[in-house]
Design a protein around this motif. Structure first.
Motif, mmCIF file in Angstrom:
data_model
loop_
_atom_site.group_PDB
_atom_site.id
_atom_site.type_symbol
_atom_site.label_atom_id
_atom_site.label_comp_id
_atom_site.label_asym_id
_atom_site.label_seq_id
_atom_site.Cartn_x
_atom_site.Cartn_y
_atom_site.Cartn_z
ATOM 1 N N GLY A 16 -55.190 -4.163 -85.923
ATOM 2 C CA GLY A 16 -53.732 -4.302 -85.513
ATOM 3 C C GLY A 16 -52.538 -3.370 -86.050
ATOM 4 N N PRO A 17 -52.616 -3.403 -87.336
ATOM 5 C CA PRO A 17 -51.640 -2.738 -88.067
ATOM 6 C C PRO A 17 -51.642 -1.003 -87.660
ATOM 7 C CG PRO A 17 -52.163 -4.316 -89.359
ATOM 8 C CD PRO A 17 -53.338 -4.337 -88.325
ATOM 9 N N SER A 18 -52.809 -0.387 -87.770
ATOM 10 C CA SER A 18 -53.364 0.767 -87.674
ATOM 11 C C SER A 18 -53.107 1.089 -86.157
ATOM 12 C CB SER A 18 -54.543 1.209 -88.139
ATOM 13 O OG SER A 18 -55.530 0.627 -87.453
ATOM 14 N N LEU A 19 -53.552 0.596 -85.253
ATOM 15 C CA LEU A 19 -53.261 0.605 -83.599
ATOM 16 C C LEU A 19 -51.712 0.626 -83.353
ATOM 17 C CD1 LEU A 19 -56.050 -1.406 -81.948
ATOM 18 C CD2 LEU A 19 -55.960 1.194 -82.398
ATOM 19 N N TRP A 20 -51.093 -0.261 -84.251
ATOM 20 C CA TRP A 20 -49.602 -0.118 -83.788
ATOM 21 C C TRP A 20 -49.017 0.925 -84.263
ATOM 22 C CZ3 TRP A 20 -44.879 0.018 -86.136
ATOM 23 C CH2 TRP A 20 -43.869 -0.628 -85.489
ATOM 24 N N VAL A 21 -49.165 1.501 -85.350
ATOM 25 C CA VAL A 21 -48.638 2.727 -86.037
ATOM 26 C C VAL A 21 -49.049 3.874 -85.243
ATOM 27 C CG1 VAL A 21 -48.392 4.307 -88.106
ATOM 28 C CG2 VAL A 21 -48.152 1.758 -88.373
ATOM 29 N N ALA A 22 -50.207 3.881 -85.123
ATOM 30 C CA ALA A 22 -50.830 4.966 -84.488
ATOM 31 C C ALA A 22 -50.476 5.343 -82.967
ATOM 32 C CB ALA A 22 -52.371 5.085 -84.320
ATOM 33 N N GLY A 23 -50.305 4.045 -82.386
ATOM 34 C CA GLY A 23 -49.790 4.093 -80.766
ATOM 35 C C GLY A 23 -48.363 4.727 -81.009
ATOM 36 N N ARG A 24 -47.417 4.191 -81.665
ATOM 37 C CA ARG A 24 -46.255 4.721 -81.596
ATOM 38 C C ARG A 24 -45.968 6.103 -82.381
ATOM 39 N NH1 ARG A 24 -46.664 -0.228 -81.271
ATOM 40 N NH2 ARG A 24 -45.277 -1.523 -80.219
ATOM 41 N N ALA A 25 -46.703 6.372 -83.238
ATOM 42 C CA ALA A 25 -46.583 7.927 -83.817
ATOM 43 C C ALA A 25 -47.373 8.896 -82.786
ATOM 44 C CB ALA A 25 -47.162 7.861 -85.123
ATOM 45 N N LYS A 26 -48.058 8.313 -82.059
ATOM 46 C CA LYS A 26 -48.746 9.215 -80.954
ATOM 47 C C LYS A 26 -49.921 10.158 -81.790
ATOM 48 C CE LYS A 26 -45.470 9.228 -77.689
ATOM 49 N NZ LYS A 26 -45.855 8.018 -76.982
ATOM 50 N N ILE A 27 -50.664 9.531 -82.794
ATOM 51 C CA ILE A 27 -51.753 10.101 -83.628
ATOM 52 C C ILE A 27 -52.859 9.375 -83.640
ATOM 53 C CG2 ILE A 27 -50.104 11.379 -85.172
ATOM 54 C CD1 ILE A 27 -50.515 8.873 -87.084
ATOM 55 N N PRO A 28 -54.126 9.662 -83.859
ATOM 56 C CA PRO A 28 -55.231 8.743 -83.802
ATOM 57 C C PRO A 28 -55.475 7.857 -84.860
ATOM 58 C CG PRO A 28 -55.797 11.305 -83.867
ATOM 59 C CD PRO A 28 -54.408 11.182 -84.324
ATOM 60 N N ALA A 29 -55.874 6.936 -84.590
ATOM 61 C CA ALA A 29 -56.344 5.741 -85.440
ATOM 62 C C ALA A 29 -57.893 5.762 -85.562
ATOM 63 C CB ALA A 29 -55.960 4.222 -84.975
ATOM 64 N N VAL A 30 -58.169 6.049 -86.920
ATOM 65 C CA VAL A 30 -59.723 6.515 -87.266
ATOM 66 C C VAL A 30 -60.297 5.318 -88.177
ATOM 67 C CG1 VAL A 30 -61.168 8.289 -88.316
ATOM 68 C CG2 VAL A 30 -59.174 8.706 -87.143
ATOM 69 N N VAL A 31 -61.215 4.883 -87.418
ATOM 70 C CA VAL A 31 -62.030 3.864 -88.378
ATOM 71 C C VAL A 31 -63.082 4.550 -89.006
ATOM 72 C CG1 VAL A 31 -63.513 1.638 -88.342
ATOM 73 C CG2 VAL A 31 -61.730 1.967 -86.504
ATOM 74 N N LEU A 32 -63.173 4.209 -90.253
ATOM 75 C CA LEU A 32 -64.401 5.041 -91.105
ATOM 76 C C LEU A 32 -65.370 3.847 -91.636
ATOM 77 C CD1 LEU A 32 -62.330 7.472 -93.362
ATOM 78 C CD2 LEU A 32 -63.469 7.963 -91.328
ATOM 79 N N PRO A 33 -66.593 4.367 -91.816
ATOM 80 C CA PRO A 33 -67.488 3.122 -92.193
ATOM 81 C C PRO A 33 -67.157 2.635 -93.474
ATOM 82 C CG PRO A 33 -68.501 5.225 -92.095
ATOM 83 C CD PRO A 33 -67.138 5.502 -91.451
ATOM 84 N N PHE A 34 -66.842 3.215 -94.452
ATOM 85 C CA PHE A 34 -66.392 2.906 -95.630
ATOM 86 C C PHE A 34 -67.466 2.661 -96.548
ATOM 87 C CE2 PHE A 34 -65.378 -0.517 -98.941
ATOM 88 C CZ PHE A 34 -64.597 0.493 -99.834
ATOM 89 N N THR A 35 -68.624 1.850 -96.052
ATOM 90 C CA THR A 35 -69.763 1.726 -97.029
ATOM 91 C C THR A 35 -70.984 1.980 -96.001
ATOM 92 O OG1 THR A 35 -70.793 0.535 -98.774
ATOM 93 C CG2 THR A 35 -69.587 -0.532 -96.722
ATOM 94 N N VAL A 36 -72.140 1.757 -96.561
ATOM 95 C CA VAL A 36 -73.581 1.950 -95.763
ATOM 96 C C VAL A 36 -73.503 0.445 -94.818
ATOM 97 C CG1 VAL A 36 -76.068 1.723 -96.041
ATOM 98 C CG2 VAL A 36 -74.505 2.995 -97.550
#
Length: 298
Positions: free
Chosen positions: A253-273
């Motif tokens: 939610g938070p990353s999509l909210w910011v990304a949508g308004r800033a018109k930049i990609p929201a990127v999900v990284l795996p972080f770990t195996v």
């Protein structure tokens, strides 16, 4: 002759005769590294998975049962597991894996931690006094921890020391070749500014030469608030970020909210195996992470 026999018997009795070394790894990345170094000489239990917040784990009875039969604990350290691992170690009744014994291994001891605070105050949120514990996202750290882990496995299982040394060297050779490839691939990311949900990626950003312009959490471990996200959005006017990063276990939610308004990609990284379909081992973790970061620039 009797004295020689007795001395030989003493030495054999002092060397553990385990069929395999039972390893209790606190997080998936170190479980994966133990498998690389230990091969068929180890049986690895990962106490957490990629879709769990490693800061917020309960000391469940199932963890106690696994710790009770472990010959080696491999932890991240730097207080990453401070909320649950001390309880597991205290209540499992296993003297082999207590801190200070050969059966207890902390990855952070073999690297230089970053973001070590000058002082710690509860008003700062969940700040780690020993520094940022997510050190596995700098592959140079993984190499250092792998070397130390091969030595430790040889120490607690000397009968298979040659195998651990050979596996460790094979892993180091393959890892260094992969690092060179990742660094060539990631060269386009140098200087790229990002927002992050939590300071999960500080080692990764430092390795790649990227910069962090803000965190969605107002303080470490504190959920993003609408007021704080609005401030970050306003900051985009003077410090524009190119993307918003979050780990697979964090809410979108938070990353999509910011990304949508800033018109930049929201990127999900795996972080770990295990954090994505492509991140099924340590090599896949970095392959997939680099692919997602460079893909977001297009």
């Amino acid at each position: 002759m009797k004295r020689i026999f007795g001395f030989t018997f003493f030495l054999l009795a002092a060397v553990p005769a385990w069929a395999v070394v039972n390893v209790f790894a606190t997080v998936p990345e170190w479980a994966a590294l133990v498998r690389e170094i230990g091969g068929d000489k180890v049986k690895v239990y990962a106490a957490t998975h990629a879709l769990q917040d490693p800061h917020r784990i309960e000391a469940r009875p199932s963890l106690l049962a696994q710790a009770r039969s472990a010959h080696l604990v491999v932890a991240g350290g730097a207080d990453l597991e401070v909320g649950w691992l001390p309880v597991v170690l205290r209540d499992c009744g296993n003297a082999l894996i207590q801190p200070g014994r050969p059966g207890y291994f902390e990855a952070v001891r073999w690297v230089t931690p970053i973001e070590v605070p000058a002082s710690v105050d509860r008003a700062q949120g969940d700040v780690h006094a020993a520094g940022n514990p997510h050190l596995h996202l700098d592959p140079r750290n993984v190499l250092k921890v792998a070397a130390a882990l091969a030595v430790r496995l040889a120490e607690i299982d000397p009968g298979n020391a040659a195998a651990y040394r050979a596996n460790g060297q094979a892993f180091a050779d393959k890892w260094q070749a992969a690092m060179a490839r990742w660094e060539r691939q990631g060269a386009v990311l140098k200087g790229v500014a990002v927002l992050v949900h939590h300071r999960s990626f500080s080692y990764l950003l430092a390795w790649l030469g990227m910069t962090e312009t803000g965190t969605l959490e107002p303080k470490p471990g504190v959920e993003p608030s609408s007021g704080h996200l609005t401030e970050l959005l306003a900051r985009q006017q003077t410090q524009p970020a190119r993307m918003v990063l979050r780990a697979a276990y964090q809410g979108e939610g938070p990353s999509l909210w910011v990304a949508g308004r800033a018109k930049i990609p929201a990127v999900v990284l795996p972080f770990t195996v295990g954090g994505s379909e492509g991140a099924q081992d340590l090599f896949g973790l970095f392959d997939d992470t680099l692919a997602r970061l460079t893909g977001a620039l297009r």
